[in-house]
Design a protein around this motif. Sequence first.
Motif, PDB file in Angstrom:
ATOM      1  N   VAL A   1       6.447  -1.855  -2.647  1.00 17.89           N
ATOM      2  CA  VAL A   1       6.248  -2.696  -1.687  1.00 17.89           C
ATOM      3  C   VAL A   1       4.843  -2.981  -1.264  1.00 17.89           C
ATOM      4  CG1 VAL A   1       6.774  -3.749   0.559  1.00 17.89           C
ATOM      5  CG2 VAL A   1       8.432  -2.701  -0.836  1.00 17.89           C
ATOM      6  N   PHE A   2       3.859  -1.754  -0.926  1.00 17.58           N
ATOM      7  CA  PHE A   2       2.625  -1.733  -0.296  1.00 17.58           C
ATOM      8  C   PHE A   2       1.522  -1.214  -1.215  1.00 17.58           C
ATOM      9  CE2 PHE A   2       5.564  -1.296   3.415  1.00 17.58           C
ATOM     10  CZ  PHE A   2       4.781  -2.061   4.276  1.00 17.58           C
ATOM     11  N   GLY A   3       1.969  -0.869  -2.680  1.00 17.42           N
ATOM     12  CA  GLY A   3       0.980  -0.700  -3.584  1.00 17.42           C
ATOM     13  C   GLY A   3       0.532   0.958  -3.421  1.00 17.42           C
ATOM     14  N   GLY A   4       1.515   1.955  -3.573  1.00 16.21           N
ATOM     15  CA  GLY A   4       1.190   3.132  -3.138  1.00 16.21           C
ATOM     16  C   GLY A   4       0.912   4.144  -4.453  1.00 16.21           C
ATOM     17  N   TYR A   5       1.224   3.895  -5.486  1.00 15.15           N
ATOM     18  CA  TYR A   5       0.912   4.544  -6.586  1.00 15.15           C
ATOM     19  C   TYR A   5      -0.238   4.752  -6.829  1.00 15.15           C
ATOM     20  CZ  TYR A   5       5.973   4.679  -7.057  1.00 15.15           C
ATOM     21  OH  TYR A   5       7.469   4.905  -6.948  1.00 15.15           O
TER      22      TYR A   5
ATOM     23  N   PRO B   1      -2.172 -10.920   0.421  1.00 10.14           N
ATOM     24  CA  PRO B   1      -3.087 -10.825  -0.494  1.00 10.14           C
ATOM     25  C   PRO B   1      -3.469  -9.245  -1.162  1.00 10.14           C
ATOM     26  CG  PRO B   1      -3.956 -12.361   0.728  1.00 10.14           C
ATOM     27  CD  PRO B   1      -2.560 -11.998   1.334  1.00 10.14           C
ATOM     28  N   TRP B   2      -3.738  -8.954  -2.115  1.00 13.44           N
ATOM     29  CA  TRP B   2      -4.218  -7.587  -2.334  1.00 13.44           C
ATOM     30  C   TRP B   2      -5.206  -7.127  -1.612  1.00 13.44           C
ATOM     31  CZ3 TRP B   2      -1.546  -3.507  -4.296  1.00 13.44           C
ATOM     32  CH2 TRP B   2      -2.314  -2.528  -4.686  1.00 13.44           C
ATOM     33  N   ALA B   3      -6.166  -7.985  -1.286  1.00 14.95           N
ATOM     34  CA  ALA B   3      -7.316  -7.741  -0.416  1.00 14.95           C
ATOM     35  C   ALA B   3      -6.981  -7.145   0.941  1.00 14.95           C
ATOM     36  CB  ALA B   3      -8.212  -8.554  -0.348  1.00 14.95           C
ATOM     37  N   HIS B   4      -5.698  -7.591   1.296  1.00 12.85           N
ATOM     38  CA  HIS B   4      -5.133  -7.158   2.619  1.00 12.85           C
ATOM     39  C   HIS B   4      -4.501  -5.752   2.404  1.00 12.85           C
ATOM     40  CE1 HIS B   4      -6.177 -10.873   4.315  1.00 12.85           C
ATOM     41  NE2 HIS B   4      -4.986 -10.957   5.113  1.00 12.85           N
ATOM     42  N   LYS B   5      -3.762  -5.556   1.403  1.00 12.12           N
ATOM     43  CA  LYS B   5      -3.043  -4.381   1.217  1.00 12.12           C
ATOM     44  C   LYS B   5      -4.037  -3.188   1.030  1.00 12.12           C
ATOM     45  CE  LYS B   5       0.786  -7.037  -0.930  1.00 12.12           C
ATOM     46  NZ  LYS B   5       1.477  -7.394  -2.337  1.00 12.12           N
ATOM     47  N   THR B   6      -5.284  -3.450   0.407  1.00 11.01           N
ATOM     48  CA  THR B   6      -6.045  -2.255   0.380  1.00 11.01           C
ATOM     49  C   THR B   6      -7.522  -2.454   1.224  1.00 11.01           C
ATOM     50  OG1 THR B   6      -7.048  -3.700  -1.414  1.00 11.01           O
ATOM     51  CG2 THR B   6      -5.501  -2.204  -1.778  1.00 11.01           C
TER      52      THR B   6
ATOM     53  N   ARG C   1      -8.228   2.077   0.893  1.00 10.21           N
ATOM     54  CA  ARG C   1      -7.039   3.021   0.390  1.00 10.21           C
ATOM     55  C   ARG C   1      -5.798   2.480  -0.060  1.00 10.21           C
ATOM     56  NH1 ARG C   1      -6.716   8.056   3.353  1.00 10.21           N
ATOM     57  NH2 ARG C   1      -4.893   8.329   1.953  1.00 10.21           N
ATOM     58  N   GLU C   2      -4.875   3.084  -0.633  1.00 10.74           N
ATOM     59  CA  GLU C   2      -3.330   2.644  -0.814  1.00 10.74           C
ATOM     60  C   GLU C   2      -2.600   2.448   0.418  1.00 10.74           C
ATOM     61  OE1 GLU C   2      -3.018   6.898   0.040  1.00 10.74           O
ATOM     62  OE2 GLU C   2      -4.503   5.851  -1.208  1.00 10.74           O
ATOM     63  N   LYS C   3      -1.691   1.767   0.284  1.00 11.61           N
ATOM     64  CA  LYS C   3      -0.890   1.366   1.602  1.00 11.61           C
ATOM     65  C   LYS C   3      -1.423   1.182   2.759  1.00 11.61           C
ATOM     66  CE  LYS C   3       1.844   4.877   0.186  1.00 11.61           C
ATOM     67  NZ  LYS C   3       2.937   5.923   0.197  1.00 11.61           N
ATOM     68  N   SER C   4      -2.587   0.332   2.799  1.00  9.69           N
ATOM     69  CA  SER C   4      -3.364   0.297   4.040  1.00  9.69           C
ATOM     70  C   SER C   4      -2.575  -0.378   5.259  1.00  9.69           C
ATOM     71  CB  SER C   4      -4.482  -0.773   3.863  1.00  9.69           C
ATOM     72  OG  SER C   4      -5.243  -0.314   2.748  1.00  9.69           O
ATOM     73  N   LEU C   5      -1.647  -1.371   4.669  1.00  9.66           N
ATOM     74  CA  LEU C   5      -0.874  -2.102   5.603  1.00  9.66           C
ATOM     75  C   LEU C   5       0.037  -1.167   6.313  1.00  9.66           C
ATOM     76  CD1 LEU C   5      -0.125  -5.548   3.914  1.00  9.66           C
ATOM     77  CD2 LEU C   5      -1.781  -5.167   5.597  1.00  9.66           C
ATOM     78  N   LEU C   6       0.800  -0.377   5.734  1.00 11.76           N
ATOM     79  CA  LEU C   6       1.855   0.619   6.363  1.00 11.76           C
ATOM     80  C   LEU C   6       1.075   1.602   7.088  1.00 11.76           C
ATOM     81  CD1 LEU C   6       4.645   1.630   6.431  1.00 11.76           C
ATOM     82  CD2 LEU C   6       4.211   2.840   4.280  1.00 11.76           C
ATOM     83  N   ARG C   7      -0.096   2.091   6.391  1.00 19.08           N
ATOM     84  CA  ARG C   7      -0.718   3.199   7.336  1.00 19.08           C
ATOM     85  C   ARG C   7      -1.149   2.753   8.624  1.00 19.08           C
ATOM     86  NH1 ARG C   7      -3.991   3.820   3.752  1.00 19.08           N
ATOM     87  NH2 ARG C   7      -3.257   6.017   2.859  1.00 19.08           N
ATOM     88  N   HIS C   8      -1.731   1.774   8.566  1.00 17.02           N
ATOM     89  CA  HIS C   8      -2.263   1.008  10.114  1.00 17.02           C
ATOM     90  C   HIS C   8      -1.137   0.554  11.106  1.00 17.02           C
ATOM     91  CE1 HIS C   8      -6.784   1.396   9.521  1.00 17.02           C
ATOM     92  NE2 HIS C   8      -6.285   1.413   8.204  1.00 17.02           N
ATOM     93  N   ALA C   9       0.027   0.119  10.260  1.00 17.64           N
ATOM     94  CA  ALA C   9       1.233  -0.137  11.233  1.00 17.64           C
ATOM     95  C   ALA C   9       1.790   1.000  11.823  1.00 17.64           C
ATOM     96  CB  ALA C   9       2.340  -0.945  10.024  1.00 17.64           C
ATOM     97  N   THR C  10       1.642   2.171  11.389  1.00 17.34           N
ATOM     98  CA  THR C  10       2.350   3.273  11.699  1.00 17.34           C
ATOM     99  C   THR C  10       1.396   4.546  12.204  1.00 17.34           C
ATOM    100  OG1 THR C  10       2.697   4.140   9.672  1.00 17.34           O
ATOM    101  CG2 THR C  10       4.347   2.660  10.472  1.00 17.34           C
TER     102      THR C  10
ATOM    103  N   VAL D   1      -1.054  13.295   7.882  1.00 16.37           N
ATOM    104  CA  VAL D   1      -0.216  12.653   7.207  1.00 16.37           C
ATOM    105  C   VAL D   1      -0.723  11.188   6.978  1.00 16.37           C
ATOM    106  CG1 VAL D   1       2.119  11.879   7.104  1.00 16.37           C
ATOM    107  CG2 VAL D   1       1.880  14.046   7.698  1.00 16.37           C
ATOM    108  N   VAL D   2      -1.313  10.795   7.984  1.00 13.59           N
ATOM    109  CA  VAL D   2      -1.789   9.355   7.919  1.00 13.59           C
ATOM    110  C   VAL D   2      -3.063   9.422   6.614  1.00 13.59           C
ATOM    111  CG1 VAL D   2      -3.517   7.840   9.208  1.00 13.59           C
ATOM    112  CG2 VAL D   2      -1.774   8.902  10.211  1.00 13.59           C
ATOM    113  N   GLN D   3      -3.740  10.308   6.434  1.00 12.15           N
ATOM    114  CA  GLN D   3      -4.899  10.417   5.518  1.00 12.15           C
ATOM    115  C   GLN D   3      -4.168  11.113   4.254  1.00 12.15           C
ATOM    116  OE1 GLN D   3      -7.487   9.131   5.948  1.00 12.15           O
ATOM    117  NE2 GLN D   3      -6.942   8.452   8.209  1.00 12.15           N
ATOM    118  N   ARG D   4      -2.988  11.703   4.201  1.00 11.67           N
ATOM    119  CA  ARG D   4      -2.545  12.287   2.942  1.00 11.67           C
ATOM    120  C   ARG D   4      -2.377  11.389   1.696  1.00 11.67           C
ATOM    121  NH1 ARG D   4       3.353  14.945   1.350  1.00 11.67           N
ATOM    122  NH2 ARG D   4       2.591  16.243  -0.398  1.00 11.67           N
ATOM    123  N   VAL D   5      -2.884  11.461   0.678  1.00  3.75           N
ATOM    124  CA  VAL D   5      -2.754  10.724  -0.621  1.00  3.75           C
ATOM    125  C   VAL D   5      -1.226  11.042  -1.184  1.00  3.75           C
ATOM    126  CG1 VAL D   5      -3.688  10.565  -3.125  1.00  3.75           C
ATOM    127  CG2 VAL D   5      -5.209  11.014  -1.145  1.00  3.75           C
TER     128      VAL D   5
END
Length: 630
Positions: free
Chosen positions: A397-401, A521-526, A530-539, A547-551
């Motif tokens: 969903v968030f582009g994590g791989y 947009p992908w620009a929002h997602k990154t 970083r990967e999963k930018s939206l999820l990281r900043h939402a939580t 954990v926030v910074q873990r790859v």
Amino acid sequence: MCGICGWIDHRHDLGADEHARTLAAMNETMACRGPDQQGVWAEGPAALCHRRLAVIDVEGGRQPMSLDDDGEPALHIVYSGETYNFRELREQLAAAGHRFRTASDTEVVLRAHREWGRRDPRDVARRLNGMFAYALWDTATQELVLVRDRLGIKPLYYLPTPHGVLFGSEPKAILANPLADRTVDADGLRRALVFVADPSNAVFRGMREVPPGCIVRIGRSGDSGYGGCSGCREERYWQLADTGHTDDVDTTVGHVRELLEDTVERQLYSDVSLCTLLSGGLDSSALTALAARHVPEPVRSFAVDFAGHADNFTADDVRGTPDTPYVHEVAKWVGTDHRDIVLRTEDLMDPAARAATLHARDLPAGIGDMDTSLYLLFRAVRQESTVALSGESADEVFGGYRDFHDADTIAADTFPWLAGRMLNQDQRDPGLFDQALWRALDVPGYVEDQYRAALAEVPELTGPAADDPHERRMREVCYLYLTRFLPVLLDRKDRMSMAVGLEVRVPFCDHRLVEYVFGTPWAHKTFDGREKSLLRHATTDLLPESVVQRVKSPYPSTQDAGYETSLRERVTAILNEGDDAPVAPLVDRAAVRARLDAPAGRTPMGERMQLERMVDLNTWIRDLDVTLAV
């Protein structure tokens, strides 16, 4: 959660005693999915079977469930899964005059079909928020409707027959009926060997999955449909679409948080014990922290580990860090009641555990310890909990791989996971398979056809991003992962969990969240690079900084050299069977011996998976009595 199956045959009265044994055999294959209760309803040309794992309304939710007390022709249902908004729907139906006999979500779905689904059953499916697969028989129209959730979280298979259809939560339920055969032809073998979801091909000849976001309607007569089934029609009620996203980054992050809060709170509803699956990554840690905000007692959490893994871990191209230190930090930070499930090589190679794993999957997946360890984890969790929340699908969903962020992988004109580091499978290379067979199967051609068909479905990108080639390509990549990769993972998680009667819920698959983020947009997602930018900043406020910074680190695989030694011994034993080995016609024995003669120790994952697949195929063909027609 449950297991369902059934049989429609317009030649026979399936309520007659002569069919009882067949129906019981079909239902018995679903016993692991529903250890609490069982039921069969059979009348005229229709039979519905159910095995229940009681989660909501333990006493009142027995199935098959019938609606025949309102003066209308009867409706009968067998249902698997959860409808998370059933309480809101119940209120609407009560306002419309419906009087409920139970507190279950199944009765809500049944009455919803009476109220809203008479003309088009898709109108009911569109109202449901959840993970579900169910079958509805209408005695008035003599029509069977099969319904599957939007993302394909819950499985549902069907096999058209000359006079009706067989269906079930798993292929094994269908195969228990003598009308089904266990033949796997070239198309089925291609599907079994390629890590790409394809609902139109369920491996066994003639069998299909109900596609995610679809219903299948099977009537008594009409135009010939799939597999020659008279009146058998697939109809879509949901698909990913371009939403014309206009929210800025801050608004997008805020809405993602709102959706997550609402989704997790909904999915915590249960009349039985509940826990979370914690890997120490961003996804599962965020879910665990969110869950802790909505329950009065400490959340119970579980993690899988391997003996000595953290102390002897070696980073590679796919996994940079071990999970355990992060798991323990999150458990302490959130205050969970945590338990590690620590597995040894003997556990992973235990013949009974591997056989149970393969039996659950109905498919020689060839990922070995990653399947067996998941099965053993769930078996241990089930001793203490009946429901678990999982972080599955957040990466899609968030582009994590990492493959989402590798330029060469993105540029490859094929499925990214086949070209990237995660699987790195060159479909032109037969590996350990017989080269003549590989040429005859034309696996590269199959992959190409599947890839082009998937690209043709991608909704067109609109708005300012439509002029950006990278945005257009990332729209394609996100679609491919959500529709051709994620279903494989969801099926794996469903099969391993239901094999031990554990319900696993996947909040990141909430269709509202998936729709919103897919349209972003992908620009929002990154946006933070970083990967999963939206999820990281939402939580980020919920989690420790580490954990926030873990790859991203994928589901763990054992690095114990003893595991590879045991695997090689298993393959050697198969070779020693010679032509008597079921897998013998499929493999190049010289290539297998050469692989075994190569030095042991830290074999690349792709090569180890080839050995795993050989072992799985051999067991699968033998134990399921598969007939190969290739």
